[in-house]
Every structure is written in C-alpha cells, then in structure tokens.
Design a protein around this motif. Structure first.
Motif, PDB file in Angstrom:
ATOM      1  N   ASP A  21      52.958   7.643  31.623  1.00  0.00           N
ATOM      2  CA  ASP A  21      51.914   7.369  32.209  1.00  0.00           C
ATOM      3  C   ASP A  21      51.802   8.490  33.437  1.00  0.00           C
ATOM      4  O   ASP A  21      52.325   9.609  33.470  1.00  0.00           O
ATOM      5  N   ALA A  61      57.093   1.574  43.023  1.00  0.00           N
ATOM      6  CA  ALA A  61      56.480   0.616  42.500  1.00  0.00           C
ATOM      7  C   ALA A  61      56.076   0.756  41.008  1.00  0.00           C
ATOM      8  O   ALA A  61      55.923  -0.045  40.210  1.00  0.00           O
ATOM      9  N   LYS A  62      55.565   2.072  40.986  1.00  0.00           N
ATOM     10  CA  LYS A  62      54.951   2.420  39.483  1.00  0.00           C
ATOM     11  C   LYS A  62      56.180   2.612  38.589  1.00  0.00           C
ATOM     12  O   LYS A  62      55.934   2.332  37.299  1.00  0.00           O
ATOM     13  N   PHE A  64      58.812   0.630  38.499  1.00  0.00           N
ATOM     14  CA  PHE A  64      58.980  -0.902  38.082  1.00  0.00           C
ATOM     15  C   PHE A  64      57.766  -1.493  37.393  1.00  0.00           C
ATOM     16  O   PHE A  64      57.871  -2.417  36.569  1.00  0.00           O
ATOM     17  N   GLU A  65      56.678  -1.176  37.581  1.00  0.00           N
ATOM     18  CA  GLU A  65      55.600  -1.432  36.833  1.00  0.00           C
ATOM     19  C   GLU A  65      55.654  -1.159  35.339  1.00  0.00           C
ATOM     20  O   GLU A  65      55.479  -1.695  34.268  1.00  0.00           O
ATOM     21  N   ALA A  66      56.218   0.452  35.237  1.00  0.00           N
ATOM     22  CA  ALA A  66      56.598   0.738  33.802  1.00  0.00           C
ATOM     23  C   ALA A  66      57.639   0.000  33.236  1.00  0.00           C
ATOM     24  O   ALA A  66      57.547  -0.130  31.960  1.00  0.00           O
ATOM     25  N   ALA A  68      58.180  -3.030  33.468  1.00  0.00           N
ATOM     26  CA  ALA A  68      57.852  -4.228  32.681  1.00  0.00           C
ATOM     27  C   ALA A  68      57.128  -3.766  31.569  1.00  0.00           C
ATOM     28  O   ALA A  68      57.022  -4.832  30.739  1.00  0.00           O
ATOM     29  N   LYS A  69      56.322  -2.684  31.595  1.00  0.00           N
ATOM     30  CA  LYS A  69      55.519  -2.493  30.235  1.00  0.00           C
ATOM     31  C   LYS A  69      56.668  -1.960  29.141  1.00  0.00           C
ATOM     32  O   LYS A  69      56.179  -2.378  28.042  1.00  0.00           O
TER      33      LYS A  69
END
Ligand code: AMP
Ligand code: ZN
Length: 112
Positions: A21, A61-62, A64-66, A68-69
């Motif tokens: 992303d 944080a990005k 860890f968002e990734a 989860a995706k």
C-alpha cells in the motif's frame, strides 16, 4: 543510501510481493523459517526499532494494519507470529526495520 530493503521497495532488487500500500511493502523471505514467512516493512527507511519516535511511529501502526490485512488475504486464521529483531544482539542483519510474519506451523514459545 545503500540499503537492501530500500532497493527492494524501489524495485532495484527483485522480490516476491505479498502486499503493498502507500506506506507498507511485504514480500516473501528468501530463507523462510515457516511455511509462510513474509517480511513486512515501512517503505520509508527507519533503521531499527530503537529509532522509532513520535515523527515515524505512525508508519509502525501502518505496518500492523497491513499485517491484519495480510492475515485475511493469506487465510492465516489459525494464528501467526510477528518478530522484530533489533540490533546486533537482537539478531538484526538488515538495517531497515522489518517485521517477520511467520505462520502455518506451530511456533514454540519461548523462541530460544
Ligand atoms: P533479520 O535477521 O531480522 O535482520 O532478518 C533479515 C531477513 O531478511 C532474513 O530472514 C533474510 O532471510 C531476509 N532477506 C535477506 N535478503 C533478502 C532478500 N533479497 N529477499 C527476501 N528476504 C531477504
Ligand atoms: Zn532502507
């Protein structure tokens, strides 16, 4: 800057892309330690966990968002482990902060 993972982000060194992303890139580890082993990195260079501060922590944080995706994309519903090695005694060999995402086998704890 002579950084292996910056070169991977730039496409100068080939990698097997798993996720991308605006902020994050994830690719297959060249020496997998589990049936699923991704390296997840912020595209922007941060050398290590020891250099996370208020100016760049949003990138972590990005990451860890990734993760989860990626878990949903790769059907890792049985679980996984995220590992960050920091510095020499931590076992860090590439000086661009990265998170190992390991899955599809039982992972021992403590790791040794
Ligand atoms: P660390 O020891 O925590 O710094 O992890 C570095 C990781 O990068 C190791 O698991 C290596 O197998 C992996 N690695 C090194 N070079 C490459 C590459 N060109 N493509 C994919 N993974 C790599
Ligand atoms: Zn870098």
């Amino acid at each position: 800057m002579d950084c292996l993972f910056c070169k991977i982000v730039a496409g100068e060194i080939p990698s097997t892309k798993i996720y991308e992303d605006e902020y994050v890139y994830a690719f297959a580890d060249i020496d997998p330690q589990a049936p699923f082993h991704a390296i997840v990195i912020p595209k922007e260079h941060i050398c290590c966990a020891d250099k996370i501060d208020e100016t760049n922590s949003f990138l972590i944080a990005k990451v860890f968002e990734a993760i989860a995706k990626i878990s949903k994309q790769e059907n890792l519903e049985k679980g996984y482990r995220v590992v960050n090695n920091c510095g020499e005694q931590g076992g860090q060999t590439v000086g661009h902060i990265h998170f190992h995402l390991l899955a599809r086998r039982n992972l021992a704890w403590p790791p040794g």
